[in-house]
Each structure stands twice: as structure tokens, then as C-alpha cells.
Design an enzyme around this catalytic site. Structure first.
Site, PDB file in Angstrom:
ATOM      1  N   ARG A   1       0.802  -1.238   0.000  1.00  0.00           N
ATOM      2  CA  ARG A   1       0.000   0.000   0.000  1.00  0.00           C
ATOM      3  C   ARG A   1       0.824   1.272   0.000  1.00  0.00           C
ATOM      4  NH1 ARG A   1      -3.686  -2.671   4.582  1.00  0.00           N
ATOM      5  NH2 ARG A   1      -1.584  -3.235   5.182  1.00  0.00           N
TER       6      ARG A   1
ATOM      7  N   LYS B   1       3.045 -18.275   7.977  1.00  0.00           N
ATOM      8  CA  LYS B   1       2.312 -18.518   9.204  1.00  0.00           C
ATOM      9  C   LYS B   1       1.920 -17.192   9.840  1.00  0.00           C
ATOM     10  CE  LYS B   1       4.649 -19.269  13.381  1.00  0.00           C
ATOM     11  NZ  LYS B   1       5.555 -18.395  14.025  1.00  0.00           N
TER      12      LYS B   1
ATOM     13  N   ASP C   1       6.752 -23.279   6.721  1.00  0.00           N
ATOM     14  CA  ASP C   1       7.190 -23.374   8.106  1.00  0.00           C
ATOM     15  C   ASP C   1       8.711 -23.379   8.000  1.00  0.00           C
ATOM     16  OD1 ASP C   1       8.273 -24.522  10.518  1.00  0.00           O
ATOM     17  OD2 ASP C   1       6.210 -25.002  11.052  1.00  0.00           O
ATOM     18  N   HIS C   2       9.350 -22.277   8.395  1.00  0.00           N
ATOM     19  CA  HIS C   2      10.774 -22.149   8.053  1.00  0.00           C
ATOM     20  C   HIS C   2      11.636 -23.212   8.729  1.00  0.00           C
ATOM     21  CE1 HIS C   2      11.105 -19.813  11.797  1.00  0.00           C
ATOM     22  NE2 HIS C   2      12.401 -19.952  11.712  1.00  0.00           N
TER      23      HIS C   2
ATOM     24  N   LYS D   1      15.375 -25.763   7.412  1.00  0.00           N
ATOM     25  CA  LYS D   1      16.685 -25.836   8.071  1.00  0.00           C
ATOM     26  C   LYS D   1      17.352 -27.156   7.678  1.00  0.00           C
ATOM     27  CE  LYS D   1      15.196 -23.105  12.072  1.00  0.00           C
ATOM     28  NZ  LYS D   1      15.981 -21.907  12.283  1.00  0.00           N
TER      29      LYS D   1
ATOM     30  N   GLU E   1      14.682 -20.227  23.352  1.00  0.00           N
ATOM     31  CA  GLU E   1      15.192 -18.958  22.842  1.00  0.00           C
ATOM     32  C   GLU E   1      15.635 -18.110  24.017  1.00  0.00           C
ATOM     33  OE1 GLU E   1      13.125 -17.409  19.112  1.00  0.00           O
ATOM     34  OE2 GLU E   1      11.487 -18.207  20.316  1.00  0.00           O
TER      35      GLU E   1
ATOM     36  N   ASP F   1       2.528 -19.880  18.722  1.00  0.00           N
ATOM     37  CA  ASP F   1       3.657 -19.316  17.978  1.00  0.00           C
ATOM     38  C   ASP F   1       4.680 -20.380  17.589  1.00  0.00           C
ATOM     39  OD1 ASP F   1       5.136 -17.035  16.980  1.00  0.00           O
ATOM     40  OD2 ASP F   1       6.498 -17.271  18.681  1.00  0.00           O
TER      41      ASP F   1
ATOM     42  N   HIS G   1       6.304 -25.233  14.441  1.00  0.00           N
ATOM     43  CA  HIS G   1       7.691 -25.715  14.349  1.00  0.00           C
ATOM     44  C   HIS G   1       7.921 -27.031  15.111  1.00  0.00           C
ATOM     45  CE1 HIS G   1       8.114 -21.840  12.648  1.00  0.00           C
ATOM     46  NE2 HIS G   1       8.370 -21.164  13.740  1.00  0.00           N
TER      47      HIS G   1
ATOM     48  N   LYS H   1      10.606 -18.611  25.663  1.00  0.00           N
ATOM     49  CA  LYS H   1      11.435 -17.410  25.511  1.00  0.00           C
ATOM     50  C   LYS H   1      12.218 -17.244  26.812  1.00  0.00           C
ATOM     51  CE  LYS H   1       9.258 -15.862  21.714  1.00  0.00           C
ATOM     52  NZ  LYS H   1       9.864 -16.117  20.415  1.00  0.00           N
TER      53      LYS H   1
HETATM   54  C1  BG6 Z   1       9.033 -17.664  14.543  1.00  0.00           C
HETATM   55  C2  BG6 Z   1       8.344 -17.194  15.801  1.00  0.00           C
HETATM   56  O1  BG6 Z   1       8.166 -18.451  13.768  1.00  0.00           O
HETATM   57  O2  BG6 Z   1      10.178 -18.432  14.885  1.00  0.00           O
HETATM   58  C3  BG6 Z   1       9.288 -16.397  16.677  1.00  0.00           C
HETATM   59  O3  BG6 Z   1       7.225 -16.386  15.461  1.00  0.00           O
HETATM   60  C4  BG6 Z   1      10.570 -17.168  16.931  1.00  0.00           C
HETATM   61  O4  BG6 Z   1       8.679 -16.031  17.905  1.00  0.00           O
HETATM   62  C5  BG6 Z   1      11.153 -17.708  15.624  1.00  0.00           C
HETATM   63  O5  BG6 Z   1      11.490 -16.309  17.571  1.00  0.00           O
HETATM   64  C6  BG6 Z   1      12.315 -18.652  15.893  1.00  0.00           C
HETATM   65  O6  BG6 Z   1      12.946 -19.001  14.682  1.00  0.00           O
HETATM   66  P1  BG6 Z   1      14.476 -19.417  14.641  1.00  0.00           P
HETATM   67  O7  BG6 Z   1      14.723 -19.803  13.222  1.00  0.00           O
HETATM   68  O8  BG6 Z   1      15.251 -18.206  15.066  1.00  0.00           O
HETATM   69  O9  BG6 Z   1      14.648 -20.532  15.605  1.00  0.00           O
END
Ligand code: BG6
Length: 506
Positions: free
Chosen positions: A63, A169, A198-199, A203, A237, A256, A261, A361
Site C-alpha cells: 500500500r 504462518k 514453516d521455516h 533448516k 530462545e 507461535d 515448528h 522465551k
Molecule cells: C518464529 C516465531 O516463527 O520463529 C518467533 O514467530 C521465533 O517467535 C522464531 O522467535 C524462531 O525461529 P528461529 O529460526 O530463530 O529458531
């Protein structure tokens, strides 16, 4: 061998045999962080490795009143800050391939003009009518975009061209909204055109779970309830929620991280061997694992899950906020920043082996790992052996690799046994730069390979399980436990494992 830009691509061993067809990538919400931090730096990583097709272009659709020039400037800074070493020169080579298209997501005429623009790009850059649409907007915009793409005829694959959509996501916030979203997506695209990112699946070390299991003869015979005592999956994390308090408050760690994941990693560890390494064969097996996990009853939620929230503490020598003091978080918040869950997979292979998943976290370290803990030998012959059960450790990040813990004789005249480790490290074994997860996933979407993407039924099954946990928490009169920032979580999390088992402290 030089790639199309004349710069040095990958070494022979690491080069992919697969090459993508020419295409245009249209990024909706292109002015957001994801585009400059992840997507474009990853595309330039692919270019560096000689993996981008010769005919390629990117259109940013958003936008804000940006221009081609201002869009390119932001992207160039993004590649400089977040790209792999020496990728800025690849961006310079491709600069003209990036353009900006300003429109509201709900404005139909913006899609008609996008269509014209894409046709011009096909003629000018040889992108052959192939399109990938990337939804990098807040989920509230998805429905408008999907609808308008279909109306403009942009989701149709005609004359051998492809049209695909990549969805970021969150895929809904519960089963109902996920099903609605899946219905909206399938009104515009066939499932084979849809790529839900889903990243974690991009990996390298997550993909290595399947290689370890199915490219070797020694692990799979032991991979069942007869030999495995339990499995621990940890995604810890060290960061807090930072400026994302508003978002996190609505999701919590269960939505989340665990719904996506951790459940994805768990299905790869637990699934049966697929008939072939094809997208549907692999995903069929993953879905079967999820289906074998029962919906939680409230008393099971009480017994088999733990949720907690971090309180202020000292971290890395600095005082840090508790969750309730973070920006955008209300004082009365009961959102969990720590969750640990005991999952029972009711199938032949795993009936007596619990899977423990935990994510949080503000833990002492950032670490993702899968620990497979084996049963003790049936009879211990050595008095006073200082050994723990054998453990196979899959280190997803950082310090990527695989380790095996076993007992060995301590040198000397006595028969003393102690634990030792056999260790494989990615960095040492293969060297080279590791590509970002998004590189692999963007390439796979260009290739039309959905193996590493979540299918609609996987997403819905994972929500079914997670919804039942959330429902139990809502009914419970117990608020989340507290844990001090920088610690491994509450005592109850430890108790969840039961006697003789402890969470690893990586
Ligand atoms: C994301 C979450 O999908 O993955 C975040 O929304 C999280 O909260 C992140 O920090 C973690 O990804 P990675 O690749 O750093 O482990």
C-alpha cells in the site's frame, strides 16, 4: 563454471542438480520486514549459488507510496545487512529485476494492473508466464488477496505455465480459523499450487532427520518403543518478546511455536518410512502421526502440560523485564512464554514412548535439539557404573550436528565406566556457508516441490491437538507458573517428565 551473472557459483559437490523454471515472484506486503530481512537476501543467496533461473523478476505489491527506486534502495540495504557474505554484488546484477506495484489489497483494479505489469515483465525478462504469489501480509489481508487473484484470473495455470501461492504462518489461530483459511485458499488455488511455509522445515538439520533415519541401516531398527524410552524436543530462545508483545499476547508459545515448528519436527522424528520421497508420500505419513495423537481431555491437560511466564531477572549481566512489563502486554496477562507438553502417539511404533515438547522465551541459551533417549541395558554388569542411558542428540541449531552418548571404560586398572560422546559437526564435516532456510524453501516453491511445506490436513490436525490444550488451560483455575528470565523454566516442567527422567540442559 560461471553462472548467468558471471560470478562464481557453488562448488560441484554442493551444486543442486535441480533447476527452476523462469518465473516472477510477487510479494504481497513487500514493504514489511520479512522481504528485506529474509526473502530478498535469500534470493540473492540462491543467485550466488547459481540457483536462480535465468528469467527472474520480483514485484513488490503493497500500500505504501514507494517507487521502484525506493523499493530497490530498501532491498539493497536489506541484502547488505542480512544477506550472506558478498551477496550485495548479486543484488546489483539483479537490481532492474525488482519493481514496485502500489495498490490496496482490496482494490480489484490493482490486480488488473498487476496482470498487465506481469505480462510486460514476461516479454521483457523472459519469465514465461510463470508466477509465484507470496503472502507476507498480516493474515487479515489473505482473504482479499486470494479472492482478487482468482477474480483477475491470476491463479489459473494455462498453457503449461504455473501459478503458485506461498502462505506465511500463522495458518489460523485455531482449528476453525485454519479451516476457514484453507477453504479460502482452496477456492482460489488447488492444493498442489499451495506452499505453506514453516521455516523450520527449510533448516538443513531438520531435513537431516529424515536422512539420518532413512539413509542409514543402524538407527531405524532401534527407532521404536522397544528401545526408545522417550524423546525430548526443545526449542529454547534466549530473547524475550521484545517489541512483539502485542502479537505474542494473542498467540503465546503454544500457537507461535508448538503448533507449527515443534509439531513439524516431531512428525519427522515419529513418522513411518514413506513409500517414496515425494511430497504427498511424506506428508501422508506426517499426518498419520498427528492423527494418532488423541485430543486432550481437561484432566490430561492438567497432568500432561505445563505453562509458565517469565518474570524479570538478570540476563547476560543486564536486568531484563518480566513478560508483564514488556510493551503491549497487560498486567493481568495469562499468556504463556513457556510451554511443555507430553504427547502420547497411539500407534504400534510409539505406544509406550512419550514425546516431550518444550519451547520458551528467555531461557539461558538459544538452542533447538531433539534428544532420543534409549532404554537402559536389561542387566548392568558393572558395579558403580557412572552412566546415563544412551542418547542420540540431533542438534538443529546452533552448533549443528549429531552426537551419541554411550558408556566407555575409563583407562586404568579398574573397570570403571563413564559416559563419552561421539560427535558429528556439520561445520567440520562439510565446511562452507549454510544457506538460510528461506533459500531452500523459495527454491522448492519455484521447483513446485511441496515436500517441505505443510499440507492443509497437517495444519488442521495440529490445531485439533493444540486447541484441546488451550481449552484445558482456559478452564483451569491455575494461572501460569512463573520462571525467572534466564532459567530453564519452572520445576513443574521438570516434574512433567516423571521419575528418572530430566530435561537436558544444553
Ligand atoms: C518464529 C516465531 O516463527 O520463529 C518467533 O514467530 C521465533 O517467535 C522464531 O522467535 C524462531 O525461529 P528461529 O529460526 O530463530 O529458531
Amino acid at each position: 563454471m560461471a553462472n548467468q551473472s558471471g560470478l562464481d557459483p557453488l562448488g560441484d559437490e554442493l551444486r543442486s542438480a535441480r533447476s527452476a523454471k523462469p518465473c516472477v515472484l510477487v510479494i504481497f506486503g513487500a514493504t514489511g520486514d520479512l522481504t528485506k530481512r529474509k526473502l530478498v537476501p535469500s534470493l540473492m543467496g540462491l543467485s550466488k549459488d547459481g540457483l536462480l533461473p535465468a528469467g527472474f523478476a520480483v514485484v513488490g505489491f503493497a500500500r505504501r507510496p514507494w517507487t521502484d527506486a525506493s523499493f530497490r534502495e530498501v532491498l539493497s540495504e536489506g541484502v547488505e545487512s542480512f544477506g550472506r557474505p558478498e551477496t550485495t554484488e548479486y543484488f546489483e546484477q539483479h537490481r532492474d529485476a525488482f519493481s514496485y506495484h502500489q495498490s490496496d489489497f482490496s482494490n480489484e483494479s490493482g490486480y488488473a494492473s498487476l496482470k498487465e505489469k506481469l505480462e510486460q515483465i514476461d516479454a521483457a525478462r523472459g519469465t514465461a508466464g510463470n508466477r509465484i504469489f507470496y503472502l507476507a501480509t498480516p493474515p487479515s489481508a489473505y482473504s482479499n488477496i486470494l479472492d482478487n487473484l482468482a477474480k483477475a484470473g491470476l491463479s489459473t495455470e494455462a498453457n503449461g505455465t504455473f501459478a503458485r501461492v506461498i502462505v506465511e504462518k500463522p495458518f489460523g489461530r485455531d482449528l476453525t480459523t485454519a479451516t476457514d483459511l484453507n477453504n479460502q485458499v482452496s477456492a482460489a488455488f488447488h492444493e498442489r499450487q499451495v506452499f505453506r511455509i514453516d521455516h523450520y522445515l527449510g533448516k538443513e538439520t531438520v531435513q537431516n532427520i529424515l536422512a539420518l533415519r532413512f539413509a542409514n541401516g543402524i538407527f531405524e531398527p532401534l527407532w521404536n518403543e522397544k528401545f526408545v524410552d522417550h524423546v525430548q524436543i526443545t526449542v529454547a530462545e534466549s530473547i524475550g518478546v521484545g517489541s512483539r508483545g502485542g502479537y505474542f499476547e494473542e498467540s503465546g508459545v503454544i500457537r507461535d511455536m508448538i503448533q507449527n515448528h515443534l509439531m513439524q519436527v516431531m512428525t519427522l522424528v515419529a513418522m513411518e518410512p514413506p513409500a517414496a520421497m515425494t511430497a504427498d508420500a511424506v506428508r501422508d505419513e506426517k499426518v498419520k502421526v498427528l492423527k494418532a495423537i488423541r485430543t486432550f481431555e481437561p484432566d490430561q491437560v492438567e497432568r500432561d502440560t505445563v505453562r509458565a511466564q517469565y518474570t524479570g531477572g538478570s540476563f547476560g549481566g543486564k536486568d531484563v523485564n518480566g513478560y508483564k512489563q514488556e510493551e503491549g502486554v497487560p498486567q493481568e496477562s495469562v499468556t504463556e512464554t513457556y510451554a511443555a507438553v507430553k504427547l502420547q502417539i497411539d500407534n504400534w511404533r510409539w505406544s509406550r514412548t512419550p514425546f516431550f515438547l518444550r519451547s520458551a522465551k528467555r531461557m539461558p541459551r538459544r538452542v533447538t535439539e531433539v534428544a532420543i533417549q534409549f532404554k537402559q541395558p536389561p542387566h548392568m554388569l558393572y558395579d558403580g557404573a557412572q552412566t546415563q542411558p544412551n542418547m542420540l542428540l540431533l542438534r538443529i541449531q546452533p552448533d549443528e550436528g549429531v552426537a551419541m552418548r554411550f558408556g566407555a571404560k575409563v583407562p586404568g586398572p579398574d573397570m570403571r565406566i563413564r559416559d563419552v560422546r561421539m560427535d558429528f559437526r556439520y561445520g567440520t564435516a562439510f565446511g562452507g556457508e549454510t544457506a538460510d532456510a528461506y533459500e531452500r524453501l523459495l527454491l522448492d516453491a519455484m521447483l513446485g516441490d511441496g515436500t517441505l511445506f505443510a499440507r492443509s490436513d497437517e495444519v488442521e490436525e495440529a490445531w485439533r491437538i493444540v486447541d484441546s490444550i488451550i481449552a484445558g488451560w482456559k478452564q483451569s483455575s491455575k494461572p501460569p507458573e512463573g520462571y525467572v528470565a534466564g532459567t530453564w523454566g519452572p520445576q513443574l516442567g521438570e516434574d512433567l517428565l516423571g521419575e528418572d527422567r530430566t530435561w537436558r540442559r544444553p
